[in-house]
Design an enzyme around this catalytic site. Structure first.
Site, PDB file in Angstrom:
ATOM      1  N   LYS A 190     -28.558  19.567 -31.969  1.00 27.27           N
ATOM      2  CA  LYS A 190     -28.988  19.981 -30.625  1.00 27.27           C
ATOM      3  C   LYS A 190     -29.188  18.759 -29.736  1.00 27.27           C
ATOM      4  CE  LYS A 190     -31.815  23.622 -28.560  1.00 27.27           C
ATOM      5  NZ  LYS A 190     -30.726  24.318 -27.891  1.00 27.27           N
ATOM      6  N   GLU A 226     -19.088  29.793 -30.626  1.00 25.11           N
ATOM      7  CA  GLU A 226     -20.333  30.318 -30.059  1.00 25.11           C
ATOM      8  C   GLU A 226     -20.255  30.298 -28.545  1.00 25.11           C
ATOM      9  OE1 GLU A 226     -23.917  27.992 -30.539  1.00 25.11           O
ATOM     10  OE2 GLU A 226     -22.781  26.150 -30.763  1.00 25.11           O
TER      11      GLU A 226
HETATM   12  N1  PLP Z   1     -26.282  27.852 -29.592  1.00 23.90           N
HETATM   13  C1  PLP Z   1     -26.570  27.026 -28.577  1.00 23.90           C
HETATM   14  C2  PLP Z   1     -25.472  26.209 -28.013  1.00 23.90           C
HETATM   15  C3  PLP Z   1     -27.880  26.968 -28.087  1.00 23.90           C
HETATM   16  O1  PLP Z   1     -28.174  26.156 -27.064  1.00 23.90           O
HETATM   17  C4  PLP Z   1     -28.868  27.771 -28.648  1.00 23.90           C
HETATM   18  C5  PLP Z   1     -30.248  27.695 -28.183  1.00 23.90           C
HETATM   19  O2  PLP Z   1     -31.069  27.053 -28.734  1.00 23.90           O
HETATM   20  C6  PLP Z   1     -28.529  28.620 -29.712  1.00 23.90           C
HETATM   21  C7  PLP Z   1     -27.216  28.638 -30.158  1.00 23.90           C
HETATM   22  C8  PLP Z   1     -29.544  29.493 -30.356  1.00 23.90           C
HETATM   23  O3  PLP Z   1     -30.389  28.781 -31.228  1.00 23.90           O
HETATM   24  P1  PLP Z   1     -31.865  29.285 -31.490  1.00 23.90           P
HETATM   25  O4  PLP Z   1     -31.783  30.699 -31.921  1.00 23.90           O
HETATM   26  O5  PLP Z   1     -32.366  28.377 -32.572  1.00 23.90           O
HETATM   27  O6  PLP Z   1     -32.606  29.123 -30.228  1.00 23.90           O
HETATM   28  C1  COI Z   2     -32.618  27.799 -26.128  1.00 25.51           C
HETATM   29  O1  COI Z   2     -32.243  28.955 -26.256  1.00 25.51           O
HETATM   30  O2  COI Z   2     -33.773  27.459 -26.473  1.00 25.51           O
HETATM   31  C2  COI Z   2     -31.770  26.741 -25.591  1.00 25.51           C
HETATM   32  O3  COI Z   2     -32.075  25.589 -25.808  1.00 25.51           O
HETATM   33  C3  COI Z   2     -30.600  27.075 -24.759  1.00 25.51           C
HETATM   34  C4  COI Z   2     -30.643  26.334 -23.443  1.00 25.51           C
HETATM   35  C5  COI Z   2     -29.288  26.285 -22.825  1.00 25.51           C
HETATM   36  C6  COI Z   2     -31.641  26.952 -22.516  1.00 25.51           C
END
Ligand code: PLP
Ligand code: COI
Length: 350
Positions: A190, A226
């Site tokens: 991330k 994704e």
């Molecule tokens: N994919 C991307 C590119 C994201 O920015 C996010 C957000 O965090 C997710 C997937 C979903 O991850 P999570 O469920 O851990 O928030």
């Molecule tokens: C999240 O879902 O927490 C993310 O970091 C996605 C972001 C583009 C807001």
């Protein structure tokens, strides 16, 4: 501190967007000479950093996204925060940054939430407190090398739904011509660089009237990866529940949780496997984007090879599988439903 004595802010909780709102307190810790400071709670939202900071030039930075919810009984709940701590540590390792130890990560998150109690949306408002932990390389530097100092900051902001329309309204995605991440690149971490490279795809998707970009794998451009801000879920016509397997996507905490719920709660056959989009398109009954910000956002239609393809009921109605999973997930996250998995973690306010 006693939560009962703290008045909530006078906000229009039900109509919040996903925007930055300055709250009272943020957590700030620094790393230097091989060790982390204890960290402190500060009021200043500004950061003054050296113009040579590697986070500014070479993108040596990473972040997390989490939410806190108010339960019906007033408790404040986080959702699986250890997984965010683990993911930030994995990203830090990949970018040659010092790992934020789990204890410091959780302390920062809990203090930022606790010290902004007045900003945590009330139960039933449909809003939540978004939590943004951030790790950046700072200090004087010019050549390509890791920073010698780092900041770990956690700030929070009350938010509503991420995508326009909000809540459970249907969104649309547009397959982009750009790649998000190379097979052995940083897609599963991330780091902000993945998002900077994706801004143009999100913009193009929005110009087509879609909410967000949808990425195919960058090696063959055949398999689903994704969305720009979320992972993908598929309810197939044969009754199975599928999520794309890929080394280049973010390991979403939300997705990993929903796969468990689809199996345990809905009794579906779940599979994490490569999904060849054009081959399988006509077998997909329901699609959704999932993530912390996105929660579960059902996808009515996608733009692919110059035309729209609609899912369940011509893309006009949310399908029953995503609807049920949305409700189940929200009920666990907000303490309405028993949490047999131990996924929620209370932040003590007093
Ligand atoms: N994919 C991307 C590119 C994201 O920015 C996010 C957000 O965090 C997710 C997937 C979903 O991850 P999570 O469920 O851990 O928030
Ligand atoms: C999240 O879902 O927490 C993310 O970091 C996605 C972001 C583009 C807001």
């Amino acid at each position: 501190m006693n939560s009962l004595n703290i008045a909530k802010k006078d906000l229009d909780w039900a109509n919040l967007g996903f925007i930055y709102m300055k709250t009272d307190s943020r957590f700030h810790a620094t790393w230097e000479d091989g060790k982390w400071s204890e960290g402190e709670n500060i009021t200043d939202e500004m950061m003054v950093i050296h113009e040579g900071s590697p986070s500014l030039h070479y993108g040596q930075q990473c972040f997390e996204g989490m939410k806190a919810q108010t339960a019906e009984d007033g408790r404040v709940l986080l959702f699986r925060p250890e997984l965010n701590a683990e993911r930030m540590a994995n990203t830090a390792k990949r970018l040659l940054m010092p790992e934020v130890p789990e204890a410091l990560f959780l302390k920062g998150v809990e203090e930022a939430v606790r010290n902004n109690y007045a900003w945590i949306p009330p139960y039933g408002s449909g809003a939540s407190l978004y939590i943004r932990p951030l790790l950046i390389g700072i200090g004087e530097n010019l050549g390509l090398r890791p920073a010698t100092k780092y900041i770990f900051r956690v700030f929070v902001s009350p938010v509503g739904p991420y995508y326009k329309g909000g809540g459970l309204s249907l969104i649309s995605l547009a397959v982009t011509n750009y790649d998000r991440a190379a097979p052995l690149g940083t897609g599963k971490f991330k780091t902000g660089a993945n998002y900077a490279g994706g801004l143009i795809s999100t913009k193009s998707a929005q110009e087509l009237g879609a909410n967000e970009a949808l990425y195919l794998d960058s090696a063959e451009r055949k398999y689903l990866d994704e969305a720009g801000s979320a992972n993908i879920l598929l309810a197939m016509k044969d009754g199975s529940f599928v999520t794309p397997e890929s080394d280049a996507i973010l390991p979403s905490v939300t997705r990993r949780s929903i796969m468990v719920l689809a199996k345990d709660d809905l009794g579906m056959k779940t599979e994490e496997r490569p999904v060849e989009l054009m081959k399988e398109l006509s077998n997909i009954e329901e699609m959704a984007a999932c993530g912390t910000a996105a929660v579960i956002s059902p996808v009515g239609k996608i733009w692919v090879y110059d035309k729209w393809h609609a899912f369940h009921k011509d893309g006009e109605e949310v399908g029953p599988v995503m609807l049920k999973l949305y409700q189940t997930l929200l009920d666990i996250q907000s303490g309405v439903r028993e949490d047999p998995y131990g996924w929620t973690r209370e932040v003590r306010i007093d």
